[in-house]
Design an enzyme around this catalytic site. Structure first.
Site, PDB file in Angstrom:
ATOM      1  N   LYS A 284       1.004  -1.222  -0.056  1.00 38.65           N
ATOM      2  CA  LYS A 284      -0.139   0.084   0.136  1.00 38.65           C
ATOM      3  C   LYS A 284       0.717   1.227  -0.037  1.00 38.65           C
ATOM      4  O   LYS A 284       2.015   1.252   0.397  1.00 38.65           O
ATOM      5  CB  LYS A 284      -0.956   0.200   1.368  1.00 38.65           C
ATOM      6  CG  LYS A 284      -2.209   0.878   1.228  1.00 38.65           C
ATOM      7  CD  LYS A 284      -3.177   0.085   0.400  1.00 38.65           C
ATOM      8  CE  LYS A 284      -4.676   0.927   0.209  1.00 38.65           C
ATOM      9  NZ  LYS A 284      -5.462   0.094  -0.332  1.00 38.65           N
TER      10      LYS A 284
HETATM   11  P1  NAD Z   1     -12.709   7.786  -3.457  1.00 38.75           P
HETATM   12  O1  NAD Z   1     -11.532   8.687  -3.028  1.00 38.75           O
HETATM   13  O2  NAD Z   1     -12.973   7.618  -4.902  1.00 38.75           O
HETATM   14  O3  NAD Z   1     -13.902   7.902  -2.481  1.00 38.75           O
HETATM   15  C1  NAD Z   1     -14.274   8.086  -1.318  1.00 38.75           C
HETATM   16  C2  NAD Z   1     -15.475   8.473  -1.036  1.00 38.75           C
HETATM   17  O4  NAD Z   1     -15.650   8.702   0.273  1.00 38.75           O
HETATM   18  C3  NAD Z   1     -15.961   9.988  -1.486  1.00 38.75           C
HETATM   19  O5  NAD Z   1     -17.076  10.142  -1.795  1.00 38.75           O
HETATM   20  C4  NAD Z   1     -15.892  11.017   0.002  1.00 38.75           C
HETATM   21  O6  NAD Z   1     -16.379  12.205  -0.487  1.00 38.75           O
HETATM   22  C5  NAD Z   1     -16.249   9.971   0.711  1.00 38.75           C
HETATM   23  N1  NAD Z   1     -16.119  10.317   2.101  1.00 38.75           N
HETATM   24  C6  NAD Z   1     -14.774  10.534   2.428  1.00 38.75           C
HETATM   25  N2  NAD Z   1     -14.855  10.995   3.892  1.00 38.75           N
HETATM   26  C7  NAD Z   1     -16.092  10.822   4.311  1.00 38.75           C
HETATM   27  C8  NAD Z   1     -17.082  10.634   5.375  1.00 38.75           C
HETATM   28  N3  NAD Z   1     -16.461  11.122   6.710  1.00 38.75           N
HETATM   29  N4  NAD Z   1     -18.386  10.272   5.340  1.00 38.75           N
HETATM   30  C9  NAD Z   1     -18.953  10.002   4.479  1.00 38.75           C
HETATM   31  N5  NAD Z   1     -18.110   9.837   3.042  1.00 38.75           N
HETATM   32  C10 NAD Z   1     -16.864  10.344   3.125  1.00 38.75           C
HETATM   33  O7  NAD Z   1     -12.223   6.450  -2.734  1.00 38.75           O
HETATM   34  P2  NAD Z   1     -12.642   4.710  -3.209  1.00 38.75           P
HETATM   35  O8  NAD Z   1     -11.479   4.496  -4.024  1.00 38.75           O
HETATM   36  O9  NAD Z   1     -13.932   4.886  -3.784  1.00 38.75           O
HETATM   37  O10 NAD Z   1     -12.255   3.688  -1.980  1.00 38.75           O
HETATM   38  C11 NAD Z   1     -13.251   4.086  -0.987  1.00 38.75           C
HETATM   39  C12 NAD Z   1     -12.622   2.964  -0.024  1.00 38.75           C
HETATM   40  O11 NAD Z   1     -12.618   1.644  -0.905  1.00 38.75           O
HETATM   41  C13 NAD Z   1     -11.295   3.036   0.758  1.00 38.75           C
HETATM   42  O12 NAD Z   1     -11.381   2.481   1.894  1.00 38.75           O
HETATM   43  C14 NAD Z   1     -10.374   2.251  -0.139  1.00 38.75           C
HETATM   44  O13 NAD Z   1      -9.257   1.678   0.517  1.00 38.75           O
HETATM   45  C15 NAD Z   1     -11.562   0.956  -0.555  1.00 38.75           C
HETATM   46  N6  NAD Z   1     -11.109   0.584  -1.652  1.00 38.75           N
HETATM   47  C16 NAD Z   1     -10.893   0.789  -2.880  1.00 38.75           C
HETATM   48  C17 NAD Z   1     -10.781  -0.034  -4.159  1.00 38.75           C
HETATM   49  C18 NAD Z   1     -10.581   0.753  -5.439  1.00 38.75           C
HETATM   50  O14 NAD Z   1     -10.673   0.037  -6.353  1.00 38.75           O
HETATM   51  N7  NAD Z   1     -10.593   2.077  -5.519  1.00 38.75           N
HETATM   52  C19 NAD Z   1     -10.382  -1.291  -3.948  1.00 38.75           C
HETATM   53  C20 NAD Z   1     -10.658  -1.946  -2.643  1.00 38.75           C
HETATM   54  C21 NAD Z   1     -10.937  -1.072  -1.698  1.00 38.75           C
END
Ligand code: NAD
Length: 420
Positions: free
Chosen positions: A109
């Site tokens: 990571k």
């Molecule tokens: P992203 O940056 O695209 O989206 C994050 C979202 O969370 C945004 O809409 C943001 O406004 C919202 N957010 C932030 N703080 C918040 C709060 N306090 N309350 C409500 N909403 C809030 O990120 P992502 O890629 O969608 O990742 C989200 C989660 O999924 C993370 O934990 C990440 O590690 C996990 N994840 C992502 C992937 C991927 O392929 N992108 C894969 C596995 C896991």
């Protein structure tokens, strides 16, 4: 103390989960220590010229938890609260996830402490390229393959690909996944994590004999994962009643149209003030009655405070580490919530990243239909493997999913010997 180097509540949580699993598996002390601690912790300083002419120095981290089963794989996060301990925890979870899914990777990571919301595209490009340059000697298609995470997307991956390829003097698409399709990214990668979350939610609904058509969902986070989970759930006929993001939370009991909301977010920067829904308190949103609750934002949002009041049938952990160990204990004790643990629930992303890497290595590409169908097969196999294991061992889904991952890594370390 080793723990002091990674002094952070998220690392503490990953370490506590690991210790529980190691006790459950009765891991020998020597293998146990080697599985727990990261192989490489890399921190680089990143001087960047900002738009106003100042030079700002950022810190970037990359943690390669272990390389015993192949290159490390894991996302790169841009967020103001990134620190080494959090990155190490996320790298540790990636291990168990890759092993659970049968992917030939260790966990990695990365993260840069910055706020992309306040940075111009040019500043983000210079920061990303500087990171790729500084970290270049520690990554590579057979060593460490990055992907998008919170705050980063396909464009950031394209900048890393370009910087790394320029350094190598040749085009190296297999060094990164989650890149644009025209740079040999995979069809289906952008929606893979959210698609996988929605698919697994339907498998859990089936197990509980709840009809998918009309089942209700609440989603925290409307970024990459949350928005595609919402679209796929709506496609399956589910009703996504509540959604939140950093700007606020919204509710419509007849269901929110994800496509219309996506347009609103593109125009206004967030879900707040979406005209086809009413505002609701963000904390309250998590406590609304629904079939599927999907935390898809950040860590540690399901806590000892709100866990007793959850009114969902299924908790689909799209985010990494959304549930604290204290909340886990409450959910286990309650026994009325079907947990889809993060290492399984959000594994669609890394699985299609693996497909992307394989396609790149073969200089071959698959259609979106092929990619999503292979993804569903792999997720379904892991889901069924988990349910058989938990029923045989009478343990929780959390413990079972982590145990299946940890056991695989421990076996490989033991077989290979002390070095890896
Ligand atoms: P992203 O940056 O695209 O989206 C994050 C979202 O969370 C945004 O809409 C943001 O406004 C919202 N957010 C932030 N703080 C918040 C709060 N306090 N309350 C409500 N909403 C809030 O990120 P992502 O890629 O969608 O990742 C989200 C989660 O999924 C993370 O934990 C990440 O590690 C996990 N994840 C992502 C992937 C991927 O392929 N992108 C894969 C596995 C896991």
């Amino acid at each position: 103390m080793k723990q002091d180097l990674l002094n952070d509540p998220v690392f503490g949580m990953a370490a506590e989960q690991f210790d529980r699993v190691a006790d459950f598996l009765k891991l020998e002390e020597q293998v146990r220590e080697r599985c727990k601690w990261p192989k490489r912790l890399i921190t680089v300083s990143l001087p960047v010229t900002m738009d106003d002419g100042r030079t700002e120095v950022f810190f970037g981290h990359r943690v390669q938890h272990h390389l015993s089963r192949g290159p490390v794989k894991g996302g790169l996060r841009f967020h103001p609260k990134v620190n080494l301990g959090e990155v190490a925890a996320l790298a540790m979870w990636m291990n168990w996830k890759c092993a659970l899914m049968g992917l030939p990777y260790g966990g990695g990571k990365g993260g840069i402490m910055c706020d992309p919301r306040t940075m111009s595209a040019g500043e983000q490009e210079r920061l990303t390229r500087r990171f790729a340059q500084e970290i270049g000697q520690f990554i590579g298609p057979e060593v460490d393959v990055m992907a998008p995470d919170v705050g980063t997307n396909a464009q950031h991956m394209a900048w890393i690909l370009d910087t790394y390829s320029t350094r190598e003097g040749r085009f190296v698409p297999e060094v990164i996944t989650g890149k644009p399709v025209e740079l040999q990214g995979s069809e289906g990668r952008t929606q893979a994590t959210g698609h996988g979350v929605a698919f697994l939610a339907t498998r859990a609904l089936n197990k509980l004999n709840i009809p998918v058509q009309g089942a209700s969902a609440v989603i925290q986070g409307f970024g990459n994962v949350g928005s595609y989970a919402a679209s796929t759930m709506a496609f399956y006929g589910m009703k996504v009643r509540g959604i939140s993001d950093i700007t606020g939370a919204i509710w419509n009991s007849s269901g929110i149209d994800p496509a219309a909301l996506r347009k609103h977010v593109a125009e206004t920067g967030g879900v707040a003030r979406f005209p086809e829904a009413e505002a609701i308190n963000a904390e309250e949103l998590l406590l609304q009655e629904c079939d599927v609750l999907v935390p898809a934002a950040l860590e540690r949002v399901i806590t000892a405070e709100n866990a007793p009041d959850l009114k969902c049938r299924i908790l689909a952990e799209a985010a990494n580490g959304p549930t604290t160990p204290e909340a886990d204990a409450i959910i286990e004790e309650r026994g009325d919530i079907f947990l889809l643990p993060d290492v399984l629930c959000n594994a669609g992303g890394v699985t299609v990243s693996y497909f992307e890497w394989v396609q790149n290595l073969q200089r071959f590409s698959w259609t979106k239909k092929e990619v999503l169908s292979k993804l569903e097969t792999k997720l379904n196999e892991a889901f069924e493997r988990l349910l058989s294991f938990t029923s045989e061992k009478s343990c929780s889904h959390r413990l079972g999913a982590l145990a299946l991952g940890v056991e695989t890594v421990a076996r490989v370390k033991k077989t290979r010997g002390l070095f890896p």
